[in-house]
Design a protein around this motif. Structure first.
Motif: not given
Lengths: 240, 235
Positions: B119-136
Motif C-alpha cells: 500500500l505504501t509503495s503504491t501511494l508513493v508511486l502515485w505521489l511521484i507521478y503527481v509531482s511529475y505532473l506538478l513540475i510540468r
C-alpha cells in the motif's frame, strides 16, 4: 572555452575526477565557512521543530521512545529542505552557475561535491541537535545505540543526495522554494520509513528487526539513488 | 472516414466496457468467503496492471526525450507528448487502484488503510507521478521536458519495488494472484474470464484516452511553436 564540458572530461589532459570533486568541495565549504548561512538556519530551525513537537505532545518516557525517531527524522528533513533550497540558488548570483557549467569535468563532480558539503552541514546539525534531543525527550536507548552511527548517516545521505539533485532540478522553475519539497518528499518517503523504523527499533530495543532488513534497505536505496543522480545530473545542469 | 474510424473505435471501447461490467457483475460466481465485495477485484487488479503499462509508456518516452532533446528536438517533443499522456492516464488508473482498495479493505479487513509495503509503495508511486505532473506546470521553458523526463526515471524506479512488495515482504495486502507461486492463479474459469475481459476493456479504454491525449498535446505543441515563430517574425 569552445568545447563542450562533457568532451573536455574525456580528454587525457582533464584533471582527475577526485581532484575536481575536492576543488568544488573546498569552494563550497569556504563559502559556507565565511557566511555560515546554511548551518545557522538549519540548526535553529531544527531546534524549533524539536521544541515544538516536545511541547505539542508532552510525551512520557515510553511514548517519547516511540515517537522520537520520527520527530528527529522529520526535524532533519524540514531543516535540510530550507538549506538545500539555497544550495544552488546561491550559485545563481553573478551567473556563477553558468560559469560552473563551462568548467571541465562535467556536472557529476560538481554535484558530488555539493552533496558531500551538504551532508557535512546536516551531520553537524545532527551532532549538535542529538544531545539536545536526548535531554528534551528524556531518552535512553534500550537497543544497540552504536547502530545509530550507521543508520542516521545512511538516512541523511539519502536525504541530501536526492535533495541536492532536486534542488538543482527545480532551480529554474517559478516558486522553487515550494517545488523542492513537492518533488523531494515523495521520492524520499521509502528512505524516511526505513530510517524511522530502524531508529525506533534501536531506541525501544524491541528486536523487531533482527536481520537489520530496514538498514539494508536504506543502504540499497542510497546506492540506487546516488547512481541515478550522478548519471542524470548533467542533463539537469544543461537543461535550458 | 477518419471521424467514422474514431466513432467506431469509441463505440467498440464502450461495448467492451459494458461487456466487462456484465461479466464481472452477473456472470462471475460470488466468492464463497468475501461475498459480493470480492467483485471489486475485477476493477482493482486490471487497473493496477494497466497503471504499470502507462507508467512504463511514460518511462520509455522519457528515455527517448533524454536521448533526443539535444540533437533531435522535434522527435523529443513527440516523445514528450507520449510521456505526459502516459503519466496522466497512469495517474488516473493508479487513483482507481487507491480508491477501490480501501473500499474493499473496509469490509474485509475492518480497516480502510494500513501502512504495509504494498500500500505504501503504491501511494508513493502515485505521489511521484503527481509531482511529475506538478513540475510540468511549475517549470517553464524548453528545459522543462528534460527535467520532467529525469523525474520520470525516479518514478520508474519505484515500479519494480511496488511490483515486488508483496512478493518480498509479508504484507496485509493479499499475496499475488498471478506469478506468485504454486497456489496463485484463478481456478474458476468464469472468474478468470471476467478478469480477462476487464483487463481488455480497461486497456482499450486507457489506450483510447492515451491516443486522444497525445493528439491534443501534439496540437498544443504545434500551436505553441507557430505562436513562437509568429512572435519572432514580428521583431
Amino acid at each position: 572555452m569552445t568545447t563542450e564540458p562533457s568532451n573536455m572530461a574525456s580528454q587525457s589532459s582533464a584533471p582527475a575526477w577526485t581532484s575536481l570533486v575536492l576543488t568544488h568541495l573546498r569552494k563550497d565549504l569556504r563559502i559556507e565557512w565565511r557566511s555560515r548561512d546554511a548551518i545557522n538556519a538549519m540548526l535553529f530551525f531544527a531546534l524549533l521543530v524539536v521544541v515544538l513537537f516536545s511541547l505539542a505532545f508532552d510525551p512520557s518516557a515510553d511514548t517519547s521512545r516511540e515517537i522520537a525517531s520520527g520527530v528527529l527524522c522529520v526535524a532533519t528533513l524540514f531543516a535540510s529542505v530550507s538549506a538545500l533550497n539555497q544550495a544552488w540558488a546561491r550559485e545563481l548570483r553573478h551567473q556563477v552557475l553558468d560559469a560552473l557549467r563551462m568548467t571541465p569535468g562535467g556536472g557529476a563532480a560538481m554535484f558530488f561535491a555539493k552533496v558531500l558539503a551538504n551532508f557535512f552541514y546536516v551531520t553537524i546539525v545532527q551532532a549538535v541537535l542529538g544531545p539536545v534531543f536526548f535531554i528534551f525527550y528524556n531518552l535512553r536507548p534500550l537497543g544497540d545505540a552504536s547502530l545509530l552511527l550507521l543508520v542516521v548517516p545512511l538516512g541523511t545521505w539519502a536525504l541530501v543526495v536526492n535533495g541536492t539533485f532536486f534542488a538543482a532540478l527545480s532551480i529554474r522553475s517559478r516558486n522553487r522554494e515550494l517545488l523542492l519539497p513537492l518533488i523531494l518528499f515523495p521520492i524520499f518517503l521509502p528512505a524516511l520509513l526505513a530510517m524511522v523504523l530502524s531508529v525506533k527499533t534501536i531506541l525501544t530495543g524491541d528486536g523487531s528487526d533482527p536481520s537489520f532488513l530496514w538498514i539494508k534497505m536504506l543502504g540499497g536505496y542510497d546506492i540506487i539513488f546516488t547512481t541515478i543522480c550522478l548519471l542524470l545530473f548533467d542533463v539537469v545542469l544543461q537543461a535550458e | 472516414m477518419k471521424k467514422f474510424a474514431i466513432f467506431l473505435s469509441v463505440a467498440g471501447v464502450m461495448a467492451l466496457m459494458a461487456w466487462g461490467f456484465y461479466q464481472a457483475m452477473y456472470v462471475a460466481p460470488t466468492e464463497s468467503t468475501m461475498g459480493d465485495i470480492q467483485r471489486i477485484f475485477y476493477y482493482h487488479v486490471p487497473n493496477a496492471i494497466l497503471c504499470y503499462l502507462f507508467f512504463t509508456i511514460n518511462f520509455v518516452a522519457s528515455f527517448f526525450v533524454l536521448i533526443w532533446h539535444r540533437n533531435r528536438p522535434t522527435m523529443a517533443l513527440k516523445a514528450d507528448a507520449w510521456a505526459l499522456s502516459g503519466a496522466e492516464v497512469g495517474v488516473v488508473f493508479c487513483s482507481v487502484v487507491l480508491v477501490t482498495g480501501p473500499i474493499w479493505g473496509r469490509p474485509v479487513w475492518g480497516i480502510w488503510w494500513t501502512w504495509d509495503a504494498r500500500l505504501t509503495s503504491t501511494l508513493v508511486l502515485w505521489l511521484i507521478y503527481v509531482s511529475y505532473l506538478l513540475i510540468r506546470r511549475f517549470a517553464a521553458g524548453g528545459g522543462m521536458q528534460a527535467i520532467a523526463a529525469v523525474l520520470a526515471v525516479f518514478g520508474a524506479v519505484d515500479m519494480p519495488i511496488n511490483y515486488l512488495a508483496n512478493r518480498i515482504w509479508r504484507t496485509q495486502h493479499p499475496s499475488p494472484v498471478f506469478f506468485g507461486g504454486e497456489d496463485s492463479g484463478i481456478k474458476d474459469p468464469h472468474m478468470l474470464a471476467a478478469f480477462g475481459w476487464n483487463v481488455l476493456a480497461w486497456a482499450a479504454w486507457g489506450i483510447a484516452v492515451l491516443c486522444f491525449r497525445v493528439y491534443v498535446q501534439r496540437r498544443q505543441q504545434i500551436l505553441d511553436q507557430s505562436e513562437a515563430e509568429a512572435a519572432l517574425n514580428n521583431f
